[in-house]
Scaffold this motif. Structure first.
Motif, mmCIF file in Angstrom:
data_model
loop_
_atom_site.group_PDB
_atom_site.id
_atom_site.type_symbol
_atom_site.label_atom_id
_atom_site.label_comp_id
_atom_site.label_asym_id
_atom_site.label_seq_id
_atom_site.Cartn_x
_atom_site.Cartn_y
_atom_site.Cartn_z
ATOM 1 N N ALA A 1 0.842 -1.192 0.000
ATOM 2 C CA ALA A 1 0.000 0.000 0.000
ATOM 3 C C ALA A 1 0.882 1.249 0.000
ATOM 4 C CB ALA A 1 -0.918 0.006 1.215
ATOM 5 N N GLY A 2 0.570 2.176 -0.883
ATOM 6 C CA GLY A 2 1.321 3.426 -0.959
ATOM 7 C C GLY A 2 2.583 3.361 -1.781
ATOM 8 N N ARG A 3 2.917 2.187 -2.298
ATOM 9 C CA ARG A 3 4.151 2.040 -3.067
ATOM 10 C C ARG A 3 3.828 1.833 -4.552
ATOM 11 N NH1 ARG A 3 8.715 -1.107 0.548
ATOM 12 N NH2 ARG A 3 8.410 0.167 2.443
ATOM 13 N N VAL A 4 4.543 2.561 -5.392
ATOM 14 C CA VAL A 4 4.378 2.459 -6.838
ATOM 15 C C VAL A 4 5.774 2.366 -7.454
ATOM 16 C CG1 VAL A 4 3.312 3.430 -8.904
ATOM 17 C CG2 VAL A 4 2.374 3.982 -6.642
ATOM 18 N N GLU A 5 6.013 1.330 -8.248
ATOM 19 C CA GLU A 5 7.352 1.091 -8.783
ATOM 20 C C GLU A 5 7.316 0.742 -10.267
ATOM 21 O OE1 GLU A 5 9.132 -0.772 -4.585
ATOM 22 O OE2 GLU A 5 8.913 -2.064 -6.353
ATOM 23 N N HIS A 6 8.426 0.992 -10.932
ATOM 24 C CA HIS A 6 8.661 0.534 -12.297
ATOM 25 C C HIS A 6 9.936 -0.300 -12.324
ATOM 26 C CE1 HIS A 6 6.359 4.275 -14.008
ATOM 27 N NE2 HIS A 6 5.540 3.292 -13.687
ATOM 28 N N ASP A 7 10.033 -1.161 -13.332
ATOM 29 C CA ASP A 7 11.238 -1.959 -13.557
ATOM 30 C C ASP A 7 12.207 -1.137 -14.404
ATOM 31 O OD1 ASP A 7 13.191 -3.671 -14.539
ATOM 32 O OD2 ASP A 7 11.820 -5.322 -14.894
ATOM 33 N N PRO A 8 13.392 -0.770 -13.885
ATOM 34 C CA PRO A 8 14.316 0.077 -14.646
ATOM 35 C C PRO A 8 14.703 -0.509 -15.997
ATOM 36 C CG PRO A 8 15.032 -0.113 -12.359
ATOM 37 C CD PRO A 8 13.916 -1.093 -12.548
ATOM 38 N N GLU A 9 14.918 -1.834 -16.033
ATOM 39 C CA GLU A 9 15.321 -2.463 -17.295
ATOM 40 C C GLU A 9 14.178 -2.441 -18.312
ATOM 41 O OE1 GLU A 9 18.353 -3.270 -18.068
ATOM 42 O OE2 GLU A 9 19.115 -2.826 -16.053
ATOM 43 N N GLU A 10 12.955 -2.568 -17.833
ATOM 44 C CA GLU A 10 11.821 -2.496 -18.744
ATOM 45 C C GLU A 10 11.706 -1.113 -19.369
ATOM 46 O OE1 GLU A 10 7.019 -3.546 -18.900
ATOM 47 O OE2 GLU A 10 7.990 -3.204 -16.962
ATOM 48 N N LEU A 11 11.947 -0.068 -18.577
ATOM 49 C CA LEU A 11 11.908 1.280 -19.122
ATOM 50 C C LEU A 11 13.003 1.481 -20.157
ATOM 51 C CD1 LEU A 11 11.145 3.563 -16.027
ATOM 52 C CD2 LEU A 11 9.571 2.333 -17.513
ATOM 53 N N LEU A 12 14.215 1.006 -19.857
ATOM 54 C CA LEU A 12 15.302 1.111 -20.831
ATOM 55 C C LEU A 12 14.955 0.381 -22.127
ATOM 56 C CD1 LEU A 12 18.596 0.566 -18.799
ATOM 57 C CD2 LEU A 12 17.936 2.622 -20.037
ATOM 58 N N ALA A 13 14.417 -0.819 -22.000
ATOM 59 C CA ALA A 13 14.062 -1.596 -23.193
ATOM 60 C C ALA A 13 12.997 -0.884 -24.012
ATOM 61 C CB ALA A 13 13.572 -2.987 -22.783
ATOM 62 N N SER A 14 12.057 -0.211 -23.344
ATOM 63 C CA SER A 14 11.007 0.493 -24.082
ATOM 64 C C SER A 14 11.591 1.666 -24.867
ATOM 65 C CB SER A 14 9.906 0.968 -23.130
ATOM 66 O OG SER A 14 10.348 2.028 -22.312
ATOM 67 N N ILE A 15 12.575 2.352 -24.288
ATOM 68 C CA ILE A 15 13.226 3.443 -25.011
ATOM 69 C C ILE A 15 13.969 2.904 -26.225
ATOM 70 C CG2 ILE A 15 15.031 5.208 -24.881
ATOM 71 C CD1 ILE A 15 14.273 5.590 -21.945
ATOM 72 N N ARG A 16 14.686 1.814 -26.039
ATOM 73 C CA ARG A 16 15.410 1.191 -27.155
ATOM 74 C C ARG A 16 14.449 0.784 -28.273
ATOM 75 N NH1 ARG A 16 20.563 1.499 -28.849
ATOM 76 N NH2 ARG A 16 22.039 1.296 -27.145
ATOM 77 N N THR A 17 13.337 0.173 -27.906
ATOM 78 C CA THR A 17 12.351 -0.245 -28.905
ATOM 79 C C THR A 17 11.848 0.948 -29.698
ATOM 80 O OG1 THR A 17 11.657 -2.150 -27.583
ATOM 81 C CG2 THR A 17 10.090 -1.333 -29.223
ATOM 82 N N CYS A 18 11.564 2.031 -28.993
ATOM 83 C CA CYS A 18 11.061 3.227 -29.668
ATOM 84 C C CYS A 18 12.115 3.847 -30.569
ATOM 85 C CB CYS A 18 10.584 4.241 -28.628
ATOM 86 S SG CYS A 18 9.031 3.781 -27.832
ATOM 87 N N LEU A 19 13.363 3.882 -30.134
ATOM 88 C CA LEU A 19 14.430 4.431 -30.973
ATOM 89 C C LEU A 19 14.655 3.571 -32.207
ATOM 90 C CD1 LEU A 19 17.015 5.586 -28.272
ATOM 91 C CD2 LEU A 19 15.759 7.044 -29.868
ATOM 92 N N ASP A 20 14.590 2.256 -32.034
ATOM 93 C CA ASP A 20 14.765 1.365 -33.192
ATOM 94 C C ASP A 20 13.663 1.587 -34.227
ATOM 95 O OD1 ASP A 20 17.022 0.267 -32.072
ATOM 96 O OD2 ASP A 20 15.999 -1.490 -31.246
ATOM 97 N N ALA A 21 12.456 1.940 -33.749
ATOM 98 C CA ALA A 21 11.334 2.152 -34.665
ATOM 99 C C ALA A 21 11.408 3.502 -35.373
ATOM 100 C CB ALA A 21 10.013 2.040 -33.908
ATOM 101 N N ALA A 22 12.272 4.382 -34.876
ATOM 102 C CA ALA A 22 12.315 5.749 -35.415
ATOM 103 C C ALA A 22 12.998 5.842 -36.771
ATOM 104 C CB ALA A 22 13.019 6.669 -34.422
ATOM 105 N N GLY A 23 13.808 4.833 -37.120
ATOM 106 C CA GLY A 23 14.533 4.907 -38.386
ATOM 107 C C GLY A 23 15.741 5.817 -38.283
#
Length: 472
Positions: A39-61
């Motif tokens: 309760a009261g805690r909200v977290e993200h997975d750091p590696e998942e965020l990094l992977a999402s940035i990589r995926t988006c950059l790869d899609a940018a051309g």
């Protein structure tokens, strides 16, 4: 033609926009997980965020430069030698440090944070979260002793791992409670207050600067801008002059008004001075006010079954819910500006047997609008604001909400047709220039105030008082 990729790394997703030759288009969008371990805690997975940035950059051309905007107050710790995160990302919504904040308030420490950082004591900001990491993550102190600990907001982690440019920009640093607003650098006394080793923090750079380079398709592509998402949105709205104001309706409602070269302090109204952006011309400041739950309140109402499709709540007619005595205070995570009461509770008021699910959904929408009006009114008491307020985000697509917001504000509301203003602002700061419009964007939508909102505002003020007295 120069092609700019702008990455919007937000609370619920990561998106990439590619801009070139005055036009822009979304290239990719990746949703990432939300984790609630207690309760009261909200977290993200750091590696998942990094992977999402990589995926988006790869899609940018093929691209020539990159801009990245970040969540602001979300933060973590990692090992300098390996790059491995030793903590999850502790998200800005997380309130695990509430007890620490209350202790510091009782000790009178808020005078220091207001004087130096311009911020009240609140678990929303990064400082107490970074202090929590030092106290509760087993690897933190040994790594600090070895000179290998890195602490920072998510942008510093992304830049370190992806671009070899460990650092943060001054807009993000201004949201930590560790930055001295006047000097634009980390403040030793604030770091000591929260138990954060200053030597583990990233260097503070301008928003528009050399932030490293990311290797893409065999080329090193420079990162030319790094910025907080809400400041990126302010820039994307075209706000440049003192008094220009925007509201972004995402998870919360984020109100920013440009103050130019003036650090405007208004702690008695719960308003926060912050850095809007920093370029070669110097620092531009802004005044910040927020509502904790906006779009998240609507999502909550939908999960409760008050409506099943957003189209159902777009065309309300007749008297508003609050005019019929039904009110909702969206204090589902407490009240931010101008109250700063984490202990306030969300409330429905005025329910009768005649009230149906859509009446309640309408009241939730109106509650977000009326809370936003409180923030704008507090700003207008301290500085002249532009006659029209520019808005974006999911709720800005709802015609009823926009019209009621104009009514509550007593000001014209403009929902720009350009769309995706946060990531457009990031692209503009990264070098794509002003005047960008998303491909297929429609015309601006304008809503003018109608009628006297005084009775509704006064009734809502009564509801706010009850929410604060009910508490938790």
């Amino acid at each position: 033609m120069t092609r700019i990729a702008a990455i919007d790394q937000g609370t619920t997703s990561t998106r990439a926009l590619v801009a070139g030759d005055g036009t822009a288009a979304i290239a990719a969008s990746v949703v990432h997980g939300q984790h609630y371990p207690e309760a009261g805690r909200v977290e993200h997975d750091p590696e998942e965020l990094l992977a999402s940035i990589r995926t988006c950059l790869d899609a940018a051309g093929p691209i020539d430069a990159i801009g990245i905007d970040n969540q602001g107050e979300s933060c973590l710790a990692w090992d300098d030698a390996t790059g491995r995160a030793i903590s999850p990302v502790i998200v800005w919504q997380d309130s695990r440090t509430s007890d620490t904040i209350e202790r510091l308030k009782a000790e009178g420490a808020e005078a220091l944070t207001l004087e130096r950082a311009g911020l009240p004591l609140d678990p929303y900001f990064s400082a107490s979260k970074l202090g929590w990491i030092m106290e509760n993550v087993a690897e933190a102190r040994p790594l600090a002793a070895a000179g290998r600990l890195r602490l920072g907001t998510t942008d510093a982690f992304f830049l370190d791992r992806l671009a070899g440019g460990f650092g943060t920009d001054v807009t993000t640093a201004s949201r930590t409670s560790l930055l001295n607003l006047a000097s634009g650098q980390w403040d030793p006394d604030l770091c000591a207050l929260f138990g954060v080793p200053i030597e583990a923090l990233p260097p503070v750079r301008p928003t528009v600067a050399a932030h490293g380079a990311i290797r893409l398709a065999g080329r090193d592509v420079p990162v030319t801008a790094s910025v907080v998402d809400q400041q990126a949105a302010l820039y994307g709205h075209g706000c440049r002059r003192p008094g220009d104001i925007k509201v972004t309706f995402g998870t919360g409602a984020f109100v920013l008004a440009v103050t130019g070269d003036v650090i405007l302090r208004a702690p008695e109204r719960g308003l926060l001075p912050t850095v809007a952006w920093s370029t070669a011309e110097g620092i531009t400041y802004a005044l910040d006010g927020g509502v904790y739950t906006a779009g998240s309140a609507m999502d909550w109402a939908k999960r409760l079954g008050l409506f099943s499709d957003y189209a159902e709540i777009d065309g309300f007619t007749g008297p508003s819910a609050i005019e019929r005595g039904i009110a909702f205070v969206p204090a589902l995570a407490g009240l931010a500006c101008p109250h700063w009461r984490r202990d306030a509770a969300g409330l429905f008021l005025g329910l009768t047997l005649e009230a149906g699910p859509l009446d309640l959904a309408r009241a939730v929408m109106e509650g977000v609008a009326l809370r936003t009006a409180e923030v704008v009114e507090a700003m207008a008491e301290r500085m002249p604001l532009s006659d029209a307020i520019s808005i974006d985000g999911g709720m800005a697509r709802n015609s009823y909400f926009c019209g009621f917001l104009a009514h509550a504000l007593g000001r014209e509301v403009v929902a720009p047709g350009a769309g995706e203003l946060t990531v457009l602002g990031t692209a503009a700061l990264a070098g794509a220039g002003d005047g960008l419009a998303l491909a297929g964007a429609g015309p601006d939508r304008r809503y003018r105030p109608s009628g006297d909102a005084g009775p509704a505002r006064r009734r809502f003020a009564e509801a706010i008082d009850l929410a604060k007295r009910w508490g938790r």
